[in-house]
Design a protein around this motif. Structure first.
Motif, PDB file in Angstrom:
ATOM      1  N   GLU A   1       0.787  -1.223   0.014  1.00  0.00           N
ATOM      2  CA  GLU A   1      -0.005  -0.020  -0.028  1.00  0.00           C
ATOM      3  C   GLU A   1       0.976   1.243  -0.104  1.00  0.00           C
ATOM      4  OE1 GLU A   1      -3.977   1.878   0.545  1.00  0.00           O
ATOM      5  OE2 GLU A   1      -2.820   0.415  -0.768  1.00  0.00           O
ATOM      6  N   THR A   2       2.123   1.088   0.689  1.00  0.00           N
ATOM      7  CA  THR A   2       2.906   2.225   0.639  1.00  0.00           C
ATOM      8  C   THR A   2       3.471   2.593  -0.674  1.00  0.00           C
ATOM      9  OG1 THR A   2       3.455   1.990   2.945  1.00  0.00           O
ATOM     10  CG2 THR A   2       5.124   3.329   1.704  1.00  0.00           C
ATOM     11  N   LEU A   3       4.006   1.276  -1.434  1.00  0.00           N
ATOM     12  CA  LEU A   3       4.420   1.495  -2.807  1.00  0.00           C
ATOM     13  C   LEU A   3       3.274   2.059  -3.544  1.00  0.00           C
ATOM     14  CD1 LEU A   3       6.687  -1.446  -2.531  1.00  0.00           C
ATOM     15  CD2 LEU A   3       7.539   0.935  -3.081  1.00  0.00           C
ATOM     16  N   ARG A   4       2.055   1.611  -3.446  1.00  0.00           N
ATOM     17  CA  ARG A   4       0.952   2.030  -4.195  1.00  0.00           C
ATOM     18  C   ARG A   4       0.851   3.678  -4.078  1.00  0.00           C
ATOM     19  NH1 ARG A   4      -4.195   3.593  -4.389  1.00  0.00           N
ATOM     20  NH2 ARG A   4      -4.347   3.537  -2.032  1.00  0.00           N
ATOM     21  N   PHE A  58       2.400   7.352 -10.475  1.00  0.00           N
ATOM     22  CA  PHE A  58       1.494   7.823  -9.357  1.00  0.00           C
ATOM     23  C   PHE A  58       0.107   7.882  -9.807  1.00  0.00           C
ATOM     24  CE2 PHE A  58      -0.362  11.699  -7.418  1.00  0.00           C
ATOM     25  CZ  PHE A  58       0.062  11.435  -6.219  1.00  0.00           C
ATOM     26  N   THR A  59      -0.443   8.278 -11.120  1.00  0.00           N
ATOM     27  CA  THR A  59      -1.532   8.275 -11.342  1.00  0.00           C
ATOM     28  C   THR A  59      -2.265   6.876 -11.607  1.00  0.00           C
ATOM     29  OG1 THR A  59      -1.487  10.545 -12.617  1.00  0.00           O
ATOM     30  CG2 THR A  59      -3.151   9.085 -13.206  1.00  0.00           C
ATOM     31  N   ILE A  60      -1.221   6.116 -12.193  1.00  0.00           N
ATOM     32  CA  ILE A  60      -1.957   4.716 -12.456  1.00  0.00           C
ATOM     33  C   ILE A  60      -2.052   4.110 -10.925  1.00  0.00           C
ATOM     34  CG2 ILE A  60      -1.249   2.615 -13.084  1.00  0.00           C
ATOM     35  CD1 ILE A  60       0.470   3.724 -15.340  1.00  0.00           C
ATOM     36  N   ALA A  61      -1.544   4.116 -10.221  1.00  0.00           N
ATOM     37  CA  ALA A  61      -1.842   3.628  -8.753  1.00  0.00           C
ATOM     38  C   ALA A  61      -2.689   4.321  -7.989  1.00  0.00           C
ATOM     39  CB  ALA A  61      -0.373   3.575  -8.015  1.00  0.00           C
ATOM     40  N   ARG A  62      -3.371   5.384  -8.401  1.00  0.00           N
ATOM     41  CA  ARG A  62      -4.497   5.997  -7.589  1.00  0.00           C
ATOM     42  C   ARG A  62      -5.614   6.147  -8.548  1.00  0.00           C
ATOM     43  NH1 ARG A  62      -2.409  10.343  -3.527  1.00  0.00           N
ATOM     44  NH2 ARG A  62      -0.309   9.435  -2.720  1.00  0.00           N
ATOM     45  N   ASP A  63      -6.048   5.223  -9.610  1.00  0.00           N
ATOM     46  CA  ASP A  63      -6.992   5.348 -10.468  1.00  0.00           C
ATOM     47  C   ASP A  63      -8.084   4.682  -9.682  1.00  0.00           C
ATOM     48  OD1 ASP A  63      -8.689   4.843 -12.416  1.00  0.00           O
ATOM     49  OD2 ASP A  63      -7.519   3.797 -13.815  1.00  0.00           O
ATOM     50  N   PRO A  64      -9.131   5.411  -9.547  1.00  0.00           N
ATOM     51  CA  PRO A  64     -10.445   4.861  -8.783  1.00  0.00           C
ATOM     52  C   PRO A  64     -11.084   3.837  -9.589  1.00  0.00           C
ATOM     53  CG  PRO A  64     -10.821   7.019  -9.742  1.00  0.00           C
ATOM     54  CD  PRO A  64      -9.484   6.890  -9.899  1.00  0.00           C
ATOM     55  N   ASN A  65     -10.852   3.600 -10.955  1.00  0.00           N
ATOM     56  CA  ASN A  65     -11.393   2.639 -11.593  1.00  0.00           C
ATOM     57  C   ASN A  65     -11.049   1.424 -11.545  1.00  0.00           C
ATOM     58  OD1 ASN A  65     -13.361   4.294 -13.027  1.00  0.00           O
ATOM     59  ND2 ASN A  65     -11.297   4.899 -14.442  1.00  0.00           N
ATOM     60  N   VAL A  66      -9.658   1.044 -10.791  1.00  0.00           N
ATOM     61  CA  VAL A  66      -8.982   0.013 -10.477  1.00  0.00           C
ATOM     62  C   VAL A  66      -8.998  -0.146  -8.976  1.00  0.00           C
ATOM     63  CG1 VAL A  66      -6.825  -1.121 -10.356  1.00  0.00           C
ATOM     64  CG2 VAL A  66      -7.738   0.160 -12.464  1.00  0.00           C
ATOM     65  N   TRP A  67      -8.836   0.967  -8.191  1.00  0.00           N
ATOM     66  CA  TRP A  67      -8.648   0.788  -6.878  1.00  0.00           C
ATOM     67  C   TRP A  67      -9.988   1.267  -5.919  1.00  0.00           C
ATOM     68  CZ3 TRP A  67      -4.600  -2.233  -5.544  1.00  0.00           C
ATOM     69  CH2 TRP A  67      -3.554  -2.251  -6.450  1.00  0.00           C
ATOM     70  N   SER A  68     -10.863   1.392  -6.543  1.00  0.00           N
ATOM     71  CA  SER A  68     -12.244   2.007  -6.042  1.00  0.00           C
ATOM     72  C   SER A  68     -12.192   3.431  -5.572  1.00  0.00           C
ATOM     73  CB  SER A  68     -12.338   1.123  -4.699  1.00  0.00           C
ATOM     74  OG  SER A  68     -11.807   1.340  -3.633  1.00  0.00           O
ATOM     75  N   ASN A  96     -12.046   4.986  -2.945  1.00  0.00           N
ATOM     76  CA  ASN A  96     -11.063   5.397  -1.610  1.00  0.00           C
ATOM     77  C   ASN A  96      -9.602   5.101  -2.260  1.00  0.00           C
ATOM     78  OD1 ASN A  96     -10.415   2.479  -1.810  1.00  0.00           O
ATOM     79  ND2 ASN A  96     -10.571   2.167   0.269  1.00  0.00           N
ATOM     80  N   ALA A  97      -9.204   5.415  -3.304  1.00  0.00           N
ATOM     81  CA  ALA A  97      -8.032   5.190  -4.058  1.00  0.00           C
ATOM     82  C   ALA A  97      -6.704   6.032  -3.295  1.00  0.00           C
ATOM     83  CB  ALA A  97      -8.024   5.270  -5.624  1.00  0.00           C
ATOM     84  N   GLU A  98      -7.314   7.258  -3.015  1.00  0.00           N
ATOM     85  CA  GLU A  98      -6.249   8.057  -2.126  1.00  0.00           C
ATOM     86  C   GLU A  98      -6.135   7.940  -0.728  1.00  0.00           C
ATOM     87  OE1 GLU A  98      -4.901  10.794  -3.944  1.00  0.00           O
ATOM     88  OE2 GLU A  98      -5.747  10.693  -5.961  1.00  0.00           O
ATOM     89  N   GLU A  99      -6.687   6.762  -0.386  1.00  0.00           N
ATOM     90  CA  GLU A  99      -6.775   6.494   1.130  1.00  0.00           C
ATOM     91  C   GLU A  99      -5.642   5.362   1.272  1.00  0.00           C
ATOM     92  OE1 GLU A  99     -10.696   5.805   2.826  1.00  0.00           O
ATOM     93  OE2 GLU A  99     -11.358   7.538   1.840  1.00  0.00           O
TER      94      GLU A  99
END
Length: 512
Positions: free
Chosen positions: A364-367, A402-412, A414-417
């Motif tokens: 999660e840190t690396l994401r 950075f953007t890829i790992a915070r994509d709400p379509n992939v990570w729901s 709460n992607a920024e949390e």
């Protein structure tokens, strides 16, 4: 206005005028095929889109991708670029067509610092790069080598824990960022160079200067005809730093050459290993006859030091920051480790395989905080059409990890949390086959030292949270801890992390 500033402005205006004249009279418009480009923001003459990037380009491009899409065109000075901002786009471009985008662009700082790009990170894709990568993966970064350097990690972390235990007894506020950087510096230098620190040489500062200069925005990389004038002074700075660093590397290599035959008990390091290949052809299957010489060794060593230092220290710093912001996660992690090892001893490397929650915290840190917001840039080797878009040879491809790992379509949503539990049923292996989170890159150009970095990061975090409880100082609450970023080759905290430790272990766990 100073005379130097006036000269700079006049030089820029003169060459801007010359540029327009050359475009008008020497390069008349020709009929071209109407190739479809990805959408992107409008650009200005000469500088293109450089003016819109801002101080945190990864966040600027994240915002622009919401308007223009996950495959976006930019004009960076005279360099055409495509920005990739989704896992699907990354897979489409560089998994299916990895070899087409396997080159690195020629960057001024990398050319100077990496001895004409003779290392691994910035070398163009050719038989030399393949030979060096094979050497590094099989002789320096193999699983057996990761295990071999275990005693070094233990020794240096033991020293750190002992110093923090003393600070805990006195109730001191610890500069956690600095403490982490120092221990990683010791581990990396001992592992790669065979020693920790010099009394008379600030090697850490030199390495940080290299990272800053390579990560700096250099106009000459985007408007090449400005390179002659070095208006920002970056070329001069690179040459000064390279000269100072070269003297240090020469001294280290000479020391190893003198002691190799006399001290048979000394721990083997990367310099020792590389010296065994000096003047040898490193790829007998190649017709190019690539021979490792002193310059190649220095370039490879520099890559190893910079990559190891920046990845590990930055990730540990962000992980501890997130744990302090989320006491629930900190307690869950401490409980997992204590249930496995008890509270009377420190964590050992053999314990790491039993810490599932620790793996989730690291993932999660690396994401959320990938080591580099942009993967090292790639360059298109030939004209190609992908997903209906034409990509011209020499186009620079920027993957916004950075953007890829915070994509709400992939990570729901709460992607920024920060939520390690999202990995309960999902395990990332970072071997370049999964594109939802790519902190180490993918394909042919992915980082070859993934396992070495992860071992160091996991052990360091486990040791620090198992041996100590941590609280924030000066009435800083978890909710208002400053998490601002400082952009560079790696994304560091804008402010150092400070915290107060209290020792948790009892009995035999206490260091004497």
């Amino acid at each position: 206005m100073s005379s130097a500033a006036i000269t700079t402005v006049l030089a820029f205006l003169i060459f801007t005028f010359t540029y327009f004249l050359s475009k008008l009279f020497l390069h008349p418009k020709q009929k071209t095929i109407n190739h479809k480009k990805p959408p992107g923001p409008p650009s200005l003459p000469i500088i293109g889109n450089l003016h819109i990037l801002g101080t945190l380009p990864h966040r600027t491009l994240q915002s622009l991708s919401k308007q223009y899409g996950p495959i976006m065109s930019l004009q960076l000075g005279q360099v055409p670029a495509i920005v990739i901002s989704s896992s699907k786009a990354a897979e489409s471009f560089v998994k299916t067509h990895d070899i087409v985008f396997a080159n690195r662009p020629e960057l001024v700082g990398a050319q100077i610092m990496s001895y004409g790009c003779k290392g691994l990170a910035f070398s163009k894709y050719d038989s030399y790069w393949r030979s060096v990568r094979k050497l590094c993966t099989s002789k320096l970064l193999s699983a057996s080598k990761v295990e071999m350097f275990g005693p070094i990690r233990k020794e240096k972390l033991d020293v750190l824990v002992k110093s923090l235990e003393k600070a805990a007894l006195e109730g001191e506020v610890v500069n956690v960022s600095e403490a982490v950087e120092n221990v990683i510096e010791d581990i990396v230098y001992k592992m790669v160079l065979g020693r920790s620190k010099y009394d008379h040489i600030d090697l850490k500062r030199l390495v940080q200067d290299v990272m800053a200069l390579i990560g700096a925005f250099n106009m000459a990389d985007y408007v090449p005809w400005l390179g002659t004038f070095d208006l920002q002074g970056l070329t001069r700075a690179c040459k000064r730093t390279n000269k100072a660093l070269d003297e240090v590397l020469e001294m280290i290599i000479s020391e190893h050459e003198q002691t190799t035959n006399t001290d048979k008990t000394r721990h083997e390091d990367f310099v020792d290993i590389l010296l065994t290949f000096k003047h040898q052809n490193i790829d007998h299957g190649s017709e190019q006859n690539h021979v490792i010489d002193r310059t190649n060794i220095k370039a490879i060593l520099l890559d190893m030091v910079v990559a190891s230092f920046s990845t590990s220290a930055t990730t540990i710093e962000w992980a501890l920051s997130e744990l302090l912001r989320h006491p629930r996660v900190m307690k869950n992690l401490q409980d997992e480790i204590q249930n496995e090892v008890g509270n009377k001893r420190m964590v050992e490397e053999k314990d790491l395989k039993n810490f599932n929650y620790l793996d989730m915290v690291v993932d999660e840190t690396l994401r959320l905080h990938p080591v580099s917001p942009f993967l090292l840039p790639r360059e298109c080797r030939e004209n190609i059409t992908i997903d209906g878009y034409f990509v011209k040879e020499k186009t620079r491809v920027i993957v916004n990890a950075f953007t890829i790992a915070r994509d709400p379509n992939v990570w729901s949503e709460n992607a920024e949390e920060f939520c390690p539990e999202r990995f309960i049923n999902k395990k990332l292996n970072y071997e370049g086959q999964e594109f939802e989170s790519i902190p180490f890159g993918f394909g042919r150009r992915r980082c070859p030292g993934i396992q070495l970095a992860l071992r160091t990061v996991r052990l360091s975090i486990a040791q620090l949270v198992h041996c100590f409880n941590w609280k924030l100082p000066y009435n800083i609450s978890p909710s208002n801890l400053n998490m601002d970023e400082k952009f560079g080759q790696s994304i560091h905290r804008a402010q150092h992390l400070h915290a107060i430790p209290s020792y948790r272990l009892a009995g035999d766990g206490k260091l004497e």
